[in-house]
Design a protein around this motif. Structure first.
Motif, PDB file in Angstrom:
ATOM      1  N   PHE A  98       0.838  -1.199   0.000  1.00 19.88           N
ATOM      2  CA  PHE A  98       0.000   0.000   0.000  1.00 19.88           C
ATOM      3  C   PHE A  98       0.877   1.255   0.000  1.00 19.88           C
ATOM      4  O   PHE A  98       0.616   2.198  -0.752  1.00 19.88           O
ATOM      5  CB  PHE A  98      -0.923   0.013   1.222  1.00 19.88           C
ATOM      6  N   GLU A  99       1.905   1.260   0.837  1.00 18.88           N
ATOM      7  CA  GLU A  99       2.759   2.441   0.927  1.00 18.88           C
ATOM      8  C   GLU A  99       3.484   2.703  -0.394  1.00 18.88           C
ATOM      9  O   GLU A  99       3.642   3.853  -0.815  1.00 18.88           O
ATOM     10  CB  GLU A  99       3.752   2.285   2.071  1.00 18.88           C
ATOM     11  N   ASN A 100       3.919   1.638  -1.068  1.00 16.64           N
ATOM     12  CA  ASN A 100       4.576   1.805  -2.372  1.00 16.64           C
ATOM     13  C   ASN A 100       3.615   2.395  -3.400  1.00 16.64           C
ATOM     14  O   ASN A 100       3.990   3.259  -4.203  1.00 16.64           O
ATOM     15  CB  ASN A 100       5.112   0.461  -2.869  1.00 16.64           C
ATOM     16  N   ASP A 118      -4.468   8.563   1.721  1.00 18.69           N
ATOM     17  CA  ASP A 118      -4.055   8.667   3.116  1.00 18.69           C
ATOM     18  C   ASP A 118      -5.219   8.300   4.041  1.00 18.69           C
ATOM     19  O   ASP A 118      -5.045   7.539   5.004  1.00 18.69           O
ATOM     20  CB  ASP A 118      -3.579  10.089   3.413  1.00 18.69           C
ATOM     21  N   SER A 119      -6.403   8.796   3.724  1.00 17.61           N
ATOM     22  CA  SER A 119      -7.589   8.471   4.520  1.00 17.61           C
ATOM     23  C   SER A 119      -7.969   7.002   4.368  1.00 17.61           C
ATOM     24  O   SER A 119      -8.344   6.349   5.344  1.00 17.61           O
ATOM     25  CB  SER A 119      -8.758   9.358   4.091  1.00 17.61           C
ATOM     26  N   LEU A 120      -7.863   6.484   3.148  1.00 20.55           N
ATOM     27  CA  LEU A 120      -8.182   5.076   2.917  1.00 20.55           C
ATOM     28  C   LEU A 120      -7.236   4.178   3.699  1.00 20.55           C
ATOM     29  O   LEU A 120      -7.660   3.190   4.311  1.00 20.55           O
ATOM     30  CB  LEU A 120      -8.109   4.764   1.429  1.00 20.55           C
ATOM     31  N   GLY A 121      -5.949   4.520   3.709  1.00 24.49           N
ATOM     32  CA  GLY A 121      -4.982   3.724   4.462  1.00 24.49           C
ATOM     33  C   GLY A 121      -5.301   3.683   5.943  1.00 24.49           C
ATOM     34  O   GLY A 121      -5.198   2.631   6.596  1.00 24.49           O
ATOM     35  N   SER A 122      -5.700   4.819   6.499  1.00 25.52           N
ATOM     36  CA  SER A 122      -6.077   4.869   7.918  1.00 25.52           C
ATOM     37  C   SER A 122      -7.296   3.996   8.186  1.00 25.52           C
ATOM     38  O   SER A 122      -7.358   3.286   9.197  1.00 25.52           O
ATOM     39  CB  SER A 122      -6.362   6.314   8.342  1.00 25.52           C
ATOM     40  N   ALA A 123      -8.270   4.048   7.283  1.00 29.65           N
ATOM     41  CA  ALA A 123      -9.484   3.250   7.452  1.00 29.65           C
ATOM     42  C   ALA A 123      -9.183   1.754   7.341  1.00 29.65           C
ATOM     43  O   ALA A 123      -9.769   0.937   8.070  1.00 29.65           O
ATOM     44  CB  ALA A 123     -10.524   3.661   6.413  1.00 29.65           C
ATOM     45  N   ILE A 124      -8.270   1.387   6.447  1.00 29.50           N
ATOM     46  CA  ILE A 124      -7.883  -0.026   6.332  1.00 29.50           C
ATOM     47  C   ILE A 124      -7.192  -0.490   7.610  1.00 29.50           C
ATOM     48  O   ILE A 124      -7.467  -1.582   8.121  1.00 29.50           O
ATOM     49  CB  ILE A 124      -6.975  -0.249   5.111  1.00 29.50           C
ATOM     50  N   LYS A 189       1.061   3.423   7.774  1.00 28.46           N
ATOM     51  CA  LYS A 189      -0.290   2.976   8.102  1.00 28.46           C
ATOM     52  C   LYS A 189      -0.230   1.675   8.912  1.00 28.46           C
ATOM     53  O   LYS A 189      -0.585   0.589   8.460  1.00 28.46           O
ATOM     54  CB  LYS A 189      -1.116   2.805   6.829  1.00 28.46           C
ATOM     55  N   SER A 190       0.276   1.828  10.121  1.00 29.49           N
ATOM     56  CA  SER A 190       0.394   0.726  11.069  1.00 29.49           C
ATOM     57  C   SER A 190      -0.133   1.193  12.409  1.00 29.49           C
ATOM     58  O   SER A 190      -0.171   2.392  12.687  1.00 29.49           O
ATOM     59  CB  SER A 190       1.851   0.268  11.204  1.00 29.49           C
TER      60      SER A 190
END
Length: 223
Positions: A98-100, A118-124, A189-190
């Motif tokens: 995801f980060e890549n 960025d928001s999607l990563g937080s939600a995941i 996003k961890s």
């Protein structure tokens, strides 16, 4: 470590809306962009979680003790860890894939997509935390134990620097997550944290109704 497939998690769109701004609702062209991003991410994302279980050595006014160490969980969180017989230290991550992908979008100068990712990563990440907690609840319920909600450094008065202690009690690079000298995790996003486990432990009213920090971006209290 437990590797998850995309279908193993359920992204809560309320998490997306809150991370974009309180009261915001995805619609129109922005919603279309987000749905397209979610479709792409679902094909490459490799979320996972891991944890270690420690006997509880004590719960004090603003600290918990486990593994010969003290975590300074603070006066807001610590009361909700009272009654613990065990502590679960956990990490979850959305993963490097995801980060890549996020970095590729950024390099193309796609500002709107980068912001939404960025928001999607937080939600995941929040979805992976929920899956980990659900799995742990099932595991411990079989032995007659309850679990608390998860609590993380950086919130409700628990200093983020305590991640150095927390990570010292986990295997090296748990789920591939590295911790830098500023106590920030990579991939970004961890999430890390603690869960109390015990026969008398229950999930109590959650932080936003108890914490007095009015400018927290995760504040979900209705005004």
């Amino acid at each position: 470590m437990t590797q998850l497939a995309w279908q193993d998690i359920l992204v809560d769109w309320d998490d997306l809306n809150y991370s974009l701004g309180k009261g915001y609702k995805l619609e129109g062209d922005v919603l279309s962009i987000m749905l397209n991003l979610e479709s792409q991410v679902s094909r490459i994302c490799r979320p996972c979680y891991g944890y270690c279980i420690y006997p509880a050595e004590g719960v004090e006014e603003a600290n918990i003790r486990l593994g010969g160490c003290s975590l300074h969980t603070g006066s807001i969180i610590t009361p909700f860890l009272t009654g613990a017989e065990y502590f679960v230290l956990f990490v979850v991550t959305v993963g490097n894939e995801f980060e890549n992908f996020q970095q590729k979008v950024k390099s193309r100068g796609e500002i709107a997509e980068e912001f939404l990712l960025d928001s999607l990563g937080s939600a995941i990440a929040e979805a992976v935390v929920r899956r980990a907690c659900n799995d742990l609840e099932v595991k411990f319920r079989l032995s007659g134990y309850g679990i608390s909600y998860p609590y993380s450094p950086g919130y409700c008065g628990w200093c983020v620097s305590d991640q150095q202690i927390l990570f010292s009690l986990l295997p090296e690079l748990p789920c591939g997550i590295a911790l830098n000298t500023s106590s920030l995790m990579c991939p970004i996003k961890s999430v890390s944290g603690v869960i109390a486990v015990g026969k008398m432990v229950t999930k109590q009213k959650y932080g936003c109704e108890l914490c007095g920090k009015k400018n927290c971006y995760k504040n979900r209290k209705k005004k």
